[in-house]
Motif scaffolding. Structure first.
Motif, PDB file in Angstrom:
ATOM      1  N   ASP A  64       0.836  -1.211   0.000  1.00 39.20           N
ATOM      2  CA  ASP A  64       0.000   0.000   0.000  1.00 39.20           C
ATOM      3  C   ASP A  64       0.866   1.254   0.000  1.00 39.20           C
ATOM      4  N   ILE A  65       1.869   1.265   0.836  1.00 36.27           N
ATOM      5  CA  ILE A  65       2.730   2.452   0.937  1.00 36.27           C
ATOM      6  C   ILE A  65       3.457   2.683  -0.379  1.00 36.27           C
ATOM      7  N   ASP A  66       3.947   1.615  -0.997  1.00 34.96           N
ATOM      8  CA  ASP A  66       4.623   1.742  -2.284  1.00 34.96           C
ATOM      9  C   ASP A  66       3.686   2.391  -3.316  1.00 34.96           C
ATOM     10  N   SER A  67       2.451   1.935  -3.376  1.00 29.73           N
ATOM     11  CA  SER A  67       1.458   2.499  -4.306  1.00 29.73           C
ATOM     12  C   SER A  67       1.104   3.939  -3.950  1.00 29.73           C
ATOM     13  N   GLU A  68       0.988   4.214  -2.659  1.00 28.12           N
ATOM     14  CA  GLU A  68       0.638   5.567  -2.213  1.00 28.12           C
ATOM     15  C   GLU A  68       1.711   6.589  -2.600  1.00 28.12           C
ATOM     16  N   ILE A  69       2.969   6.168  -2.556  1.00 28.51           N
ATOM     17  CA  ILE A  69       4.063   7.066  -2.943  1.00 28.51           C
ATOM     18  C   ILE A  69       3.931   7.434  -4.423  1.00 28.51           C
ATOM     19  N   ILE A  70       3.652   6.448  -5.252  1.00 26.88           N
ATOM     20  CA  ILE A  70       3.454   6.703  -6.688  1.00 26.88           C
ATOM     21  C   ILE A  70       2.257   7.623  -6.894  1.00 26.88           C
ATOM     22  N   ASP A  71       1.145   7.284  -6.257  1.00 22.06           N
ATOM     23  CA  ASP A  71      -0.077   8.095  -6.395  1.00 22.06           C
ATOM     24  C   ASP A  71       0.144   9.526  -5.936  1.00 22.06           C
ATOM     25  N   CYS A  72       0.911   9.694  -4.870  1.00 20.75           N
ATOM     26  CA  CYS A  72       1.198  11.017  -4.320  1.00 20.75           C
ATOM     27  C   CYS A  72       1.825  11.907  -5.391  1.00 20.75           C
ATOM     28  N   ILE A  73       2.742  11.360  -6.149  1.00 21.58           N
ATOM     29  CA  ILE A  73       3.411  12.134  -7.195  1.00 21.58           C
ATOM     30  C   ILE A  73       2.505  12.318  -8.406  1.00 21.58           C
ATOM     31  N   ARG A  74       1.897  11.244  -8.846  1.00 25.44           N
ATOM     32  CA  ARG A  74       1.069  11.300 -10.064  1.00 25.44           C
ATOM     33  C   ARG A  74      -0.188  12.151  -9.892  1.00 25.44           C
ATOM     34  N   ASN A  75      -0.731  12.175  -8.701  1.00 26.52           N
ATOM     35  CA  ASN A  75      -2.007  12.868  -8.471  1.00 26.52           C
ATOM     36  C   ASN A  75      -1.860  14.160  -7.685  1.00 26.52           C
ATOM     37  N   ARG A  76      -0.669  14.717  -7.677  1.00 24.55           N
ATOM     38  CA  ARG A  76      -0.474  15.951  -6.916  1.00 24.55           C
ATOM     39  C   ARG A  76      -1.213  17.109  -7.586  1.00 24.55           C
ATOM     40  N   LYS A  77      -1.408  18.151  -6.798  1.00 21.05           N
ATOM     41  CA  LYS A  77      -2.111  19.340  -7.284  1.00 21.05           C
ATOM     42  C   LYS A  77      -1.328  19.975  -8.433  1.00 21.05           C
ATOM     43  N   LYS A  78      -2.057  20.565  -9.342  1.00 20.74           N
ATOM     44  CA  LYS A  78      -1.419  21.231 -10.478  1.00 20.74           C
ATOM     45  C   LYS A  78      -0.469  22.312  -9.945  1.00 20.74           C
ATOM     46  N   GLY A  79       0.765  22.294 -10.439  1.00 21.53           N
ATOM     47  CA  GLY A  79       1.756  23.263 -10.025  1.00 21.53           C
ATOM     48  C   GLY A  79       2.501  22.900  -8.744  1.00 21.53           C
ATOM     49  N   GLN A  80       2.081  21.845  -8.061  1.00 20.74           N
ATOM     50  CA  GLN A  80       2.737  21.437  -6.817  1.00 20.74           C
ATOM     51  C   GLN A  80       4.000  20.641  -7.153  1.00 20.74           C
ATOM     52  N   SER A  81       5.086  20.939  -6.471  1.00 16.88           N
ATOM     53  CA  SER A  81       6.336  20.215  -6.721  1.00 16.88           C
ATOM     54  C   SER A  81       6.242  18.794  -6.154  1.00 16.88           C
ATOM     55  N   ILE A  82       7.116  17.950  -6.652  1.00 15.77           N
ATOM     56  CA  ILE A  82       7.207  16.583  -6.141  1.00 15.77           C
ATOM     57  C   ILE A  82       7.548  16.616  -4.654  1.00 15.77           C
ATOM     58  N   LEU A  83       8.513  17.450  -4.277  1.00 12.63           N
ATOM     59  CA  LEU A  83       8.905  17.534  -2.862  1.00 12.63           C
ATOM     60  C   LEU A  83       7.744  17.984  -1.982  1.00 12.63           C
ATOM     61  N   ASP A  84       7.006  19.010  -2.422  1.00 14.75           N
ATOM     62  CA  ASP A  84       5.873  19.483  -1.617  1.00 14.75           C
ATOM     63  C   ASP A  84       4.798  18.411  -1.490  1.00 14.75           C
ATOM     64  N   SER A  85       4.571  17.681  -2.556  1.00 12.60           N
ATOM     65  CA  SER A  85       3.569  16.615  -2.527  1.00 12.60           C
ATOM     66  C   SER A  85       3.986  15.501  -1.563  1.00 12.60           C
ATOM     67  N   LEU A  86       5.252  15.100  -1.632  1.00 16.52           N
ATOM     68  CA  LEU A  86       5.746  14.052  -0.728  1.00 16.52           C
ATOM     69  C   LEU A  86       5.769  14.528   0.720  1.00 16.52           C
ATOM     70  N   HIS A  87       6.130  15.774   0.930  1.00 15.60           N
ATOM     71  CA  HIS A  87       6.126  16.345   2.279  1.00 15.60           C
ATOM     72  C   HIS A  87       4.716  16.264   2.861  1.00 15.60           C
ATOM     73  N   GLU A  88       3.751  16.685   2.091  1.00 15.10           N
ATOM     74  CA  GLU A  88       2.345  16.640   2.516  1.00 15.10           C
ATOM     75  C   GLU A  88       1.904  15.200   2.803  1.00 15.10           C
ATOM     76  N   TYR A  89       2.269  14.286   1.915  1.00 17.75           N
ATOM     77  CA  TYR A  89       1.904  12.876   2.095  1.00 17.75           C
ATOM     78  C   TYR A  89       2.480  12.319   3.399  1.00 17.75           C
ATOM     79  N   PHE A  90       3.790  12.506   3.604  1.00 17.23           N
ATOM     80  CA  PHE A  90       4.414  11.932   4.791  1.00 17.23           C
ATOM     81  C   PHE A  90       3.951  12.606   6.078  1.00 17.23           C
ATOM     82  N   LEU A  91       3.674  13.899   6.033  1.00 14.86           N
ATOM     83  CA  LEU A  91       3.143  14.573   7.225  1.00 14.86           C
ATOM     84  C   LEU A  91       1.825  13.953   7.680  1.00 14.86           C
ATOM     85  N   ALA A  92       1.004  13.541   6.724  1.00  8.85           N
ATOM     86  CA  ALA A  92      -0.309  12.962   7.039  1.00  8.85           C
ATOM     87  C   ALA A  92      -0.237  11.456   7.287  1.00  8.85           C
TER      88      ALA A  92
END
Length: 184
Positions: A64-92
């Motif tokens: 699940d975590i492996d898939s969530e990491i991929i989804d986090c990047i692929r489904n991030r908000k328009k204009g959101q960086s990969i780092l910001d998306s991953l930061h948000e994912y891991f914080l939650a």
């Protein structure tokens, strides 16, 4: 999801939680797969249908975590960086906000106390690094070594945060340094 799939997930989680508690209580080496199966009221062969190895039993969210990491990047908000998306994912995530801090702390101690579990966990973490590196490379167009370096730095930062006295602060600092650099 259908009833059958829901029941399978529930059984998988039940086995994993039960095994984790037994391992914490008695030590990883002192608990057999047969005991886990008996307590979970399943056959040993059924247990191995859910988990390929004894080590994998307590890592029920591994895929699940492996898939969530991929989804986090692929489904991030328009204009959101990969780092910001991953930061948000891991914080939650449960890694930084475990639902039960006492159980999480005991789980971390269990990992450290067992060479088999530590080795297995490093393998999982390595798989996450590969997945993340590939996704960073595909999404950003960076070269192989840069994407691998970033994936390693990100996940080592997450690991550091998980083991920190203040996981949220450590994670925030990790992503701040990754995003802005460290120029000392």
């Amino acid at each position: 999801m259908g009833l059958r799939e829901t029941k399978k997930q529930r059984t998988r989680k039940h086995i994993s939680d039960l095994a984790r508690d037994l391992f914490i209580e008695r030590g990883y080496a002192n608990v057999t797969v047969a005991e886990i199966a008996e307590k979970a009221e399943v056959a040993v062969t059924t247990l191995f249908n859910y988990f390929p190895t004894k080590e994998s039993i307590i890592f029920d969210r591994e895929d699940d975590i492996d898939s969530e990491i991929i989804d986090c990047i692929r489904n991030r908000k328009k204009g959101q960086s990969i780092l910001d998306s991953l930061h948000e994912y891991f914080l939650a995530s449960n890694l930084i906000n475990p639902p039960n801090k006492k159980v999480f702390s005991e789980f971390i101690k269990l990992l450290r106390s067992s060479p088999e579990l530590s080795t297995y966990f490093r393998g999982i973490w390595g798989k996450y690094e590969s997945t993340l590196a590939k996704e960073i490379r595909n999404d950003s167009g960076t070269n192989k070594i840069e994407s691998e370096c970033m994936a390693k730095l990100i996940l080592e930062g997450v690991s550091f945060a998980c083991n920190s006295a203040s996981p949220r602060d450590a994670l925030n600092l990790t992503f701040k340094v990754l995003k802005n650099g460290w120029n000392k």
